[in-house]
Design a protein around this motif. Structure first.
Motif, PDB file in Angstrom:
ATOM      1  N   LEU A  82       0.844  -1.195   0.000  1.00  0.00           N
ATOM      2  CA  LEU A  82       0.000   0.000   0.000  1.00  0.00           C
ATOM      3  C   LEU A  82       0.881   1.248   0.000  1.00  0.00           C
ATOM      4  CD1 LEU A  82      -2.751   1.544   0.500  1.00  0.00           C
ATOM      5  CD2 LEU A  82      -2.207   1.340   2.945  1.00  0.00           C
ATOM      6  N   ILE A  83       0.498   2.224  -0.822  1.00  0.00           N
ATOM      7  CA  ILE A  83       1.103   3.552  -0.781  1.00  0.00           C
ATOM      8  C   ILE A  83      -0.021   4.571  -0.687  1.00  0.00           C
ATOM      9  CG2 ILE A  83       2.430   5.292  -2.026  1.00  0.00           C
ATOM     10  CD1 ILE A  83       4.038   3.123  -3.308  1.00  0.00           C
ATOM     11  N   GLU A  84       0.003   5.374   0.356  1.00  0.00           N
ATOM     12  CA  GLU A  84      -0.979   6.443   0.483  1.00  0.00           C
ATOM     13  C   GLU A  84      -0.290   7.699   0.997  1.00  0.00           C
ATOM     14  OE1 GLU A  84      -2.987   5.954   4.877  1.00  0.00           O
ATOM     15  OE2 GLU A  84      -3.862   4.790   3.246  1.00  0.00           O
ATOM     16  N   GLY A  85      -0.876   8.836   0.678  1.00  0.00           N
ATOM     17  CA  GLY A  85      -0.247  10.082   1.077  1.00  0.00           C
ATOM     18  C   GLY A  85      -1.135  11.279   0.861  1.00  0.00           C
ATOM     19  N   THR A  86      -0.516  12.463   0.931  1.00  0.00           N
ATOM     20  CA  THR A  86      -1.237  13.728   0.819  1.00  0.00           C
ATOM     21  C   THR A  86      -0.487  14.656  -0.123  1.00  0.00           C
ATOM     22  OG1 THR A  86      -1.969  13.498   3.121  1.00  0.00           O
ATOM     23  CG2 THR A  86      -2.230  15.657   2.095  1.00  0.00           C
ATOM     24  N   VAL A  87      -1.222  15.344  -0.986  1.00  0.00           N
ATOM     25  CA  VAL A  87      -0.653  16.340  -1.884  1.00  0.00           C
ATOM     26  C   VAL A  87      -0.943  17.716  -1.300  1.00  0.00           C
ATOM     27  CG1 VAL A  87      -0.641  17.291  -4.210  1.00  0.00           C
ATOM     28  CG2 VAL A  87      -0.973  14.831  -3.872  1.00  0.00           C
ATOM     29  N   VAL A  88       0.110  18.527  -1.130  1.00  0.00           N
ATOM     30  CA  VAL A  88      -0.047  19.839  -0.503  1.00  0.00           C
ATOM     31  C   VAL A  88       0.658  20.907  -1.325  1.00  0.00           C
ATOM     32  CG1 VAL A  88      -0.208  18.842   1.807  1.00  0.00           C
ATOM     33  CG2 VAL A  88       2.031  19.546   0.910  1.00  0.00           C
ATOM     34  N   LYS A  89       0.310  22.161  -1.063  1.00  0.00           N
ATOM     35  CA  LYS A  89       1.016  23.312  -1.613  1.00  0.00           C
ATOM     36  C   LYS A  89       2.282  23.559  -0.792  1.00  0.00           C
ATOM     37  CE  LYS A  89      -3.379  25.594  -2.783  1.00  0.00           C
ATOM     38  NZ  LYS A  89      -4.193  26.820  -2.587  1.00  0.00           N
ATOM     39  N   VAL A 124      -5.965   8.149  -9.692  1.00  0.00           N
ATOM     40  CA  VAL A 124      -6.955   8.589  -8.716  1.00  0.00           C
ATOM     41  C   VAL A 124      -6.883  10.108  -8.578  1.00  0.00           C
ATOM     42  CG1 VAL A 124      -6.854   6.417  -7.454  1.00  0.00           C
ATOM     43  CG2 VAL A 124      -5.357   8.307  -6.772  1.00  0.00           C
ATOM     44  N   MET A 125      -7.880  10.682  -7.949  1.00  0.00           N
ATOM     45  CA  MET A 125      -7.934  12.120  -7.728  1.00  0.00           C
ATOM     46  C   MET A 125      -7.933  12.378  -6.225  1.00  0.00           C
ATOM     47  SD  MET A 125     -10.576  14.853  -9.429  1.00  0.00           S
ATOM     48  CE  MET A 125      -9.941  14.481 -11.057  1.00  0.00           C
ATOM     49  N   THR A 126      -7.160  13.367  -5.790  1.00  0.00           N
ATOM     50  CA  THR A 126      -7.105  13.665  -4.363  1.00  0.00           C
ATOM     51  C   THR A 126      -8.446  14.196  -3.875  1.00  0.00           C
ATOM     52  OG1 THR A 126      -6.238  15.873  -4.850  1.00  0.00           O
ATOM     53  CG2 THR A 126      -4.641  14.134  -4.400  1.00  0.00           C
ATOM     54  N   ASP A 127      -8.744  13.901  -2.595  1.00  0.00           N
ATOM     55  CA  ASP A 127     -10.007  14.354  -2.007  1.00  0.00           C
ATOM     56  C   ASP A 127      -9.854  15.766  -1.444  1.00  0.00           C
ATOM     57  OD1 ASP A 127      -8.606  14.107   0.359  1.00  0.00           O
ATOM     58  OD2 ASP A 127      -9.597  12.240   0.967  1.00  0.00           O
ATOM     59  N   MET A 128     -10.842  16.207  -0.690  1.00  0.00           N
ATOM     60  CA  MET A 128     -10.829  17.575  -0.148  1.00  0.00           C
ATOM     61  C   MET A 128      -9.621  17.815   0.755  1.00  0.00           C
ATOM     62  SD  MET A 128     -13.515  19.215  -1.329  1.00  0.00           S
ATOM     63  CE  MET A 128     -13.887  20.498  -0.143  1.00  0.00           C
ATOM     64  N   SER A 180       2.795  25.998   0.999  1.00  0.00           N
ATOM     65  CA  SER A 180       2.345  26.558   2.273  1.00  0.00           C
ATOM     66  C   SER A 180       1.842  25.501   3.232  1.00  0.00           C
ATOM     67  CB  SER A 180       1.226  27.576   2.019  1.00  0.00           C
ATOM     68  OG  SER A 180       0.099  26.931   1.426  1.00  0.00           O
ATOM     69  N   GLY A 181       1.682  24.261   2.740  1.00  0.00           N
ATOM     70  CA  GLY A 181       1.164  23.175   3.566  1.00  0.00           C
ATOM     71  C   GLY A 181      -0.318  22.913   3.378  1.00  0.00           C
ATOM     72  N   GLU A 182      -1.018  23.801   2.657  1.00  0.00           N
ATOM     73  CA  GLU A 182      -2.444  23.590   2.406  1.00  0.00           C
ATOM     74  C   GLU A 182      -2.651  22.398   1.467  1.00  0.00           C
ATOM     75  OE1 GLU A 182      -4.802  27.296   1.595  1.00  0.00           O
ATOM     76  OE2 GLU A 182      -2.779  28.128   1.397  1.00  0.00           O
ATOM     77  N   PRO A 183      -3.697  21.595   1.699  1.00  0.00           N
ATOM     78  CA  PRO A 183      -3.944  20.444   0.821  1.00  0.00           C
ATOM     79  C   PRO A 183      -4.370  20.878  -0.580  1.00  0.00           C
ATOM     80  CG  PRO A 183      -5.762  20.729   2.368  1.00  0.00           C
ATOM     81  CD  PRO A 183      -4.678  21.669   2.795  1.00  0.00           C
ATOM     82  N   VAL A 184      -4.030  20.077  -1.566  1.00  0.00           N
ATOM     83  CA  VAL A 184      -4.421  20.324  -2.957  1.00  0.00           C
ATOM     84  C   VAL A 184      -5.464  19.276  -3.333  1.00  0.00           C
ATOM     85  CG1 VAL A 184      -3.678  20.435  -5.360  1.00  0.00           C
ATOM     86  CG2 VAL A 184      -2.150  21.240  -3.537  1.00  0.00           C
ATOM     87  N   MET A 185      -6.696  19.696  -3.516  1.00  0.00           N
ATOM     88  CA  MET A 185      -7.747  18.751  -3.890  1.00  0.00           C
ATOM     89  C   MET A 185      -7.848  18.656  -5.415  1.00  0.00           C
ATOM     90  SD  MET A 185     -11.291  20.838  -3.211  1.00  0.00           S
ATOM     91  CE  MET A 185     -11.713  22.295  -4.149  1.00  0.00           C
ATOM     92  N   ARG A 186      -8.404  17.573  -5.883  1.00  0.00           N
ATOM     93  CA  ARG A 186      -8.661  17.311  -7.294  1.00  0.00           C
ATOM     94  C   ARG A 186      -7.376  17.282  -8.135  1.00  0.00           C
ATOM     95  NH1 ARG A 186     -13.486  20.669  -9.742  1.00  0.00           N
ATOM     96  NH2 ARG A 186     -13.273  18.985 -11.285  1.00  0.00           N
ATOM     97  N   ALA A 187      -6.285  16.915  -7.507  1.00  0.00           N
ATOM     98  CA  ALA A 187      -5.053  16.655  -8.250  1.00  0.00           C
ATOM     99  C   ALA A 187      -5.098  15.220  -8.767  1.00  0.00           C
ATOM    100  CB  ALA A 187      -3.829  16.862  -7.367  1.00  0.00           C
ATOM    101  N   THR A 188      -4.646  15.001  -9.989  1.00  0.00           N
ATOM    102  CA  THR A 188      -4.625  13.656 -10.575  1.00  0.00           C
ATOM    103  C   THR A 188      -3.308  12.973 -10.215  1.00  0.00           C
ATOM    104  OG1 THR A 188      -6.016  14.362 -12.415  1.00  0.00           O
ATOM    105  CG2 THR A 188      -4.765  12.320 -12.697  1.00  0.00           C
ATOM    106  N   ILE A 216       5.556   8.178  -8.739  1.00  0.00           N
ATOM    107  CA  ILE A 216       4.224   8.764  -8.580  1.00  0.00           C
ATOM    108  C   ILE A 216       4.192  10.093  -9.319  1.00  0.00           C
ATOM    109  CG2 ILE A 216       2.541   9.708  -6.958  1.00  0.00           C
ATOM    110  CD1 ILE A 216       3.487   7.772  -4.890  1.00  0.00           C
ATOM    111  N   ASN A 217       3.208  10.248 -10.205  1.00  0.00           N
ATOM    112  CA  ASN A 217       3.034  11.470 -10.992  1.00  0.00           C
ATOM    113  C   ASN A 217       1.822  12.237 -10.477  1.00  0.00           C
ATOM    114  OD1 ASN A 217       5.088  10.553 -13.015  1.00  0.00           O
ATOM    115  ND2 ASN A 217       3.541   9.003 -13.393  1.00  0.00           N
ATOM    116  N   VAL A 218       2.023  13.522 -10.181  1.00  0.00           N
ATOM    117  CA  VAL A 218       0.926  14.355  -9.671  1.00  0.00           C
ATOM    118  C   VAL A 218       0.755  15.550 -10.599  1.00  0.00           C
ATOM    119  CG1 VAL A 218       0.004  15.592  -7.692  1.00  0.00           C
ATOM    120  CG2 VAL A 218       1.571  13.670  -7.331  1.00  0.00           C
ATOM    121  N   GLU A 219      -0.492  15.737 -11.088  1.00  0.00           N
ATOM    122  CA  GLU A 219      -0.788  16.841 -12.006  1.00  0.00           C
ATOM    123  C   GLU A 219      -1.973  17.639 -11.495  1.00  0.00           C
ATOM    124  OE1 GLU A 219      -0.218  15.770 -16.426  1.00  0.00           O
ATOM    125  OE2 GLU A 219      -0.843  13.882 -15.494  1.00  0.00           O
TER     126      GLU A 219
END
Length: 409
Positions: A22-29, A55-59, A31-39, A75-78
């Motif tokens: 399993l690999i799970e994580g969080t996409v942030v700016k 997958v798409m990041t949640d809220m 500034s530390g704020e989360p980035v939602m709807r990132a692919t 891992i590619n994040v767009e």
């Protein structure tokens, strides 16, 4: 064709297979704020196909990839407005062991920078459809090269905009293919050509742009100025001195490796005579392919220094192509077939000739490349398994990790 034989030694790193990782994580700016709807997509390192559905990041910016096997992953994040992140591809390493639960991975996206400007001619009229290119430095076996990372076209007002630029150090280039007559010289031309910011035709005299994340730099303007041009005439012939028709290309040798600052083409007639018109003074490499009999390719390559006067009596002498063969050998273990592996030659000439050829290997690891033009090459291996690497490359007694492959007629 004179044959050349190569030998490659491959090795593998054994990895266990499993499907409960399993690999799970969080996409942030930043500034530390989360980035939602990132692919977010994932692939094994060295492969282009995804190992799971994107997958798409949640809220909260979170994502997860269950049921993964052991391996080295990328891992590619767009996300629009941010620089695409390829985690595990370059500086970072993402290795998942069999059954490992990798949680709390934190991936930070950087906001892209923007540059804008205007392209005009020597009368300050706007130049539309000019190509604006952005380059950064990269290093390989050939030394320092420039890689294009962004581009734009000027609009009807001569204005351009390049966005989503990563932080870094860049060169900016504008190219406009405009021809105008030279007053008082019937038939002569002047060429408004390639300019590097802030206004030089030599890339090594250009100013570097220092771009910070999320910034916007305006007023990066170009003034395209006319330059007097000359003609280059000559003859194309074989090693025996017999003239023949063919195709020729003059490629600028100014600037950095990997950075094209223009090329022009011409055809040699049946009597071997050729002519290039509207040539800007400077350093060039002249490449030729001659129409030969049978399957043998005939080609030539030479350096030219073009001055302010017309050049006459340039002689291009072609050489026959070569046959390059070799064998891939596996050090121990690993796959028993090489059918998915390909071998290629990349000319070590600042990108002027490009690929020298390629071939797929047979099941026993042998390969043959026909009609290879004499030149200096880097050898490339494609299609290795993610845990495989090239341990050694030799041509006779020459170590091709230390020296380039030089093929001469």
């Amino acid at each position: 064709m004179r044959p050349v034989t190569l030998l490659f030694l491959l090795a593998t790193l054994a990895l266990q297979a499993a499907d409960d990782g399993l690999i799970e994580g969080t996409v942030v700016k930043a500034s530390g704020e989360p980035v939602m709807r990132a692919t977010v997509s994932m692939q094994l390192r060295g492969e282009s196909r995804s190992v799971a559905k994107p997958v798409m990041t949640d809220m909260a910016g979170k994502f997860a990839f269950p049921h993964l096997g052991a391996g080295m992953y990328v891992i590619n994040v767009e996300r629009q407005g941010f620089i695409t992140l390829n985690y595990g591809l370059m500086k970072s390493t993402l290795v998942l062991a069999a059954g490992q639960q990798l949680k709390d991975l934190r991936l930070t996206l950087q906001v892209g920078a923007v540059i804008t400007g205007r392209v005009s001619d020597d009368f300050d009229e706007p130049v539309s459809s000019a190509n604006i290119a952005l380059f950064r430095v990269q290093y390989n076996r050939s030394g320092k090269q420039l890689l294009q990372v962004g581009n734009a076209k000027s609009d009807d007002r001569g204005e351009y905009r390049i966005f989503d630029i990563p932080q870094g150090r860049y060169l900016l280039q504008a190219t406009a293919n405009l021809m105008t007559a030279v007053p008082g010289k019937p038939g002569a031309l002047r060429y408004i050509s390639t300019v590097f910011y802030p206004g030089t035709m030599d890339a090594k005299q250009a100013s570097w742009l220092i771009i910070a994340p999320g910034t916007e730099q305006r007023g990066l303007d170009f003034r395209m100025r006319p330059v007097p041009t000359v003609r280059v005439r000559g003859v194309l012939c074989s090693a025996s001195g017999k003239p023949a028709g063919g195709y020729l290309r003059m490629q600028s040798a100014e600037g950095y490796a990997g950075l094209s600052v223009g090329s022009i083409t011409a055809n040699a007639r049946d009597d071997g005579n050729f002519e290039f018109t509207a040539v800007i003074p400077g350093r060039y490499v002249l490449l030729a392919d001659q129409a030969g009999n049978g399957s043998v390719r005939l080609s030539a390559k030479m350096a030219l220094q073009v001055g302010s006067a017309d050049m006459e009596n340039v002689v291009m002498v072609t050489q026959p192509s070569m046959r390059v063969s070799g064998t891939l050998k596996l050090e121990k273990g690993g796959a028993k077939s090489f059918e998915s592996v390909a071998v290629g030659l990349q000319a070590n000439d600042n990108g002027m000739r490009g690929s020298g050829g390629g071939a797929r290997t047979t099941a026993d690891g042998t390969f043959v490349m026909e009609n290879v033009v004499p030149d200096s090459y880097d050898l490339m291996i494609y299609g290795l398994e993610p845990d495989g690497y090239v341990k050694a490359m030799r041509a006779g007694t020459v170590d091709l990790f230390e020296r380039e492959l030089v093929l001469s007629g």
